[in-house]
Scaffold this active site. Structure first.
Site, PDB file in Angstrom:
ATOM      1  N   MET A  12       0.849  -1.193   0.000  1.00 57.20           N
ATOM      2  CA  MET A  12       0.000   0.000   0.000  1.00 57.20           C
ATOM      3  C   MET A  12       0.890   1.251   0.000  1.00 57.20           C
ATOM      4  O   MET A  12       0.451   2.339   0.368  1.00 57.20           O
ATOM      5  CB  MET A  12      -0.947  -0.020   1.201  1.00 57.20           C
ATOM      6  N   HIS A  48       9.270  -3.448   3.314  1.00 55.47           N
ATOM      7  CA  HIS A  48       8.886  -3.687   1.911  1.00 55.47           C
ATOM      8  C   HIS A  48      10.117  -4.002   1.061  1.00 55.47           C
ATOM      9  O   HIS A  48      10.095  -4.890   0.220  1.00 55.47           O
ATOM     10  CB  HIS A  48       8.219  -2.441   1.313  1.00 55.47           C
ATOM     11  N   GLN A  73     -10.229  -2.424   2.513  1.00 53.88           N
ATOM     12  CA  GLN A  73      -9.758  -3.101   3.720  1.00 53.88           C
ATOM     13  C   GLN A  73      -9.738  -2.187   4.943  1.00 53.88           C
ATOM     14  O   GLN A  73      -9.287  -2.581   6.003  1.00 53.88           O
ATOM     15  CB  GLN A  73      -8.397  -3.758   3.484  1.00 53.88           C
ATOM     16  N   ASP A 104       2.541  -9.142   9.327  1.00 53.68           N
ATOM     17  CA  ASP A 104       1.097  -9.318   9.140  1.00 53.68           C
ATOM     18  C   ASP A 104       0.811 -10.817   9.044  1.00 53.68           C
ATOM     19  O   ASP A 104       0.399 -11.332   8.001  1.00 53.68           O
ATOM     20  CB  ASP A 104       0.648  -8.573   7.879  1.00 53.68           C
ATOM     21  N   VAL A 132      11.064  -7.140   9.523  1.00 49.57           N
ATOM     22  CA  VAL A 132      12.245  -6.270   9.644  1.00 49.57           C
ATOM     23  C   VAL A 132      11.976  -5.309  10.797  1.00 49.57           C
ATOM     24  O   VAL A 132      10.889  -4.723  10.877  1.00 49.57           O
ATOM     25  CB  VAL A 132      12.508  -5.510   8.327  1.00 49.57           C
ATOM     26  N   MET A 141       8.933  -2.775  11.554  1.00 48.38           N
ATOM     27  CA  MET A 141       8.732  -1.723  10.558  1.00 48.38           C
ATOM     28  C   MET A 141       7.305  -1.783  10.033  1.00 48.38           C
ATOM     29  O   MET A 141       6.796  -2.867   9.719  1.00 48.38           O
ATOM     30  CB  MET A 141       9.690  -1.920   9.396  1.00 48.38           C
ATOM     31  N   SER A 142       6.683  -0.619   9.969  1.00 46.26           N
ATOM     32  CA  SER A 142       5.305  -0.527   9.505  1.00 46.26           C
ATOM     33  C   SER A 142       5.090   0.881   8.983  1.00 46.26           C
ATOM     34  O   SER A 142       5.625   1.851   9.541  1.00 46.26           O
ATOM     35  CB  SER A 142       4.354  -0.780  10.686  1.00 46.26           C
ATOM     36  N   ARG A 166       2.576   2.552   9.305  1.00 48.79           N
ATOM     37  CA  ARG A 166       1.856   3.339  10.322  1.00 48.79           C
ATOM     38  C   ARG A 166       2.789   3.904  11.395  1.00 48.79           C
ATOM     39  O   ARG A 166       2.397   4.817  12.119  1.00 48.79           O
ATOM     40  CB  ARG A 166       0.747   2.508  10.964  1.00 48.79           C
TER      41      ARG A 166
END
Ligand code: PAF
Length: 288
Positions: free
Chosen positions: A31, A38, A62, A151, A177, A185-186, A188
């Site tokens: 996203m 990523h 979602q 996730d 990661v 890591m996100s 958000r």
């Protein structure tokens, strides 16, 4: 690097790559607002595949009505540049109306697995994920698709969908990661205030605590989750705990005793962002 904005364009790019001899096409569905998590998926795809596609699409279906679709970080041009410098072969950056045209009426629903953990707090979330992932699989036609272990439930749900619908794609789940102090890591994370970010490290600490307790012989999920909750309450007071669960890695159902490999999963809502994390815990050699 090819930039495709329509389904026809990405199909043509993949078909052309296959005509030129590409045997294995990899897809990293994202996203956007790409980070090192990523990029680790992209690196894995590039190592394994002859042609790597990254999709960048903030999928509205979602997000629940009270969730952060509008506020979700977006950095499209920087992402495209990042993909280019990472050696991606094609990026797919559709508009919402390309994937969900007028009259769109289909939802992919995976029963059971989607009702627990995040599914219990985000009704409809996994329907949106499965629907868009199914569309991306149909559009890109990858041989391998890469998902992050952060996730975890998403990866298990997508695997179920792939098996149930006989999709010809292998789902590869890559390690989480983490930042220096363990925070997963996100995208958000960028939304967190400095104070929230300082407290967010407690998620990883709490998973480490659970792992230690299990590896030292703790078997009672109730006792372990209570210790995790106490740690989060003390170290992340700005957060509200959605869940702390100890589940079977495949079925995601709660285990009665932590006496075989389990996944410890947590979700905490900070005012600026909801964070999730998990850790698989294997018992020590010869442990019972
Ligand atoms: O994990 C994500 O970023 C999203 O859920 C995904 C798989 C790209 C579907 O929109």
């Amino acid at each position: 690097m090819k930039r495709a904005r329509t389904i026809a364009e990405i199909r043509a790019a993949v078909a052309e790559a296959r005509r030129r001899g590409a045997q294995k096409v990899g897809l990293v569905a994202t996203m956007g607002a790409l980070h090192d998590g990523h990029y680790s998926l992209i690196d894995a795809a590039r190592r394994d595949c002859d042609f790597t596609v990254v999709s960048i699409f903030v999928n509205p279906t979602q997000f629940g009505p009270d969730e952060d679709y509008r506020r979700y970080p977006r950095a499209l041009e920087a992402d495209v540049a990042g993909c280019q410098s990472r050696g991606v072969d094609a990026v797919f950056t559709p508009e919402v109306c390309e994937l969900y045209p007028e009259g769109f009426a289909t939802t992919v629903h995976v029963a059971g697995l989607t009702e627990r953990l995040c599914g219990a707090f985000r009704p409809g979330h996994f329907d949106g994920v499965c629907t868009v992932v199914a569309k991306l699989f149909n559009t890109v036609g990858p041989d391998v698709a890469y998902f992050g272990e952060k996730d975890y439930q998403q990866a298990i749900v997508v695997r179920r969908m792939v098996a149930d619908l006989d999709m010809q794609v292998r789902v590869e789940v890559c390690p989480t990661v983490r930042e220096k102090l363990g925070l997963a890591m996100s995208t958000r994370n960028a939304c967190l205030s400095a104070e929230e970010r300082a407290q967010a490290g407690a998620l990883y600490e709490s998973l480490e605590l659970a792992r230690r307790l299990i590896q030292e012989g703790g078997r009672s999920p109730a006792e372990i989750t209570q210790a995790v909750r106490a740690h989060l309450a003390a170290k992340a007071p700005l957060g509200t705990i959605d869940y702390v669960e100890i589940v079977d890695p495949d079925s995601l159902s709660n285990v009665e005793l932590a006496e075989r490999p389990v996944v410890v999963a947590v979700a905490v809502r900070f005012p600026a962002a909801r964070l999730i994390d998990n850790m698989r815990v294997d018992l020590p050699e010869g442990g019972d």
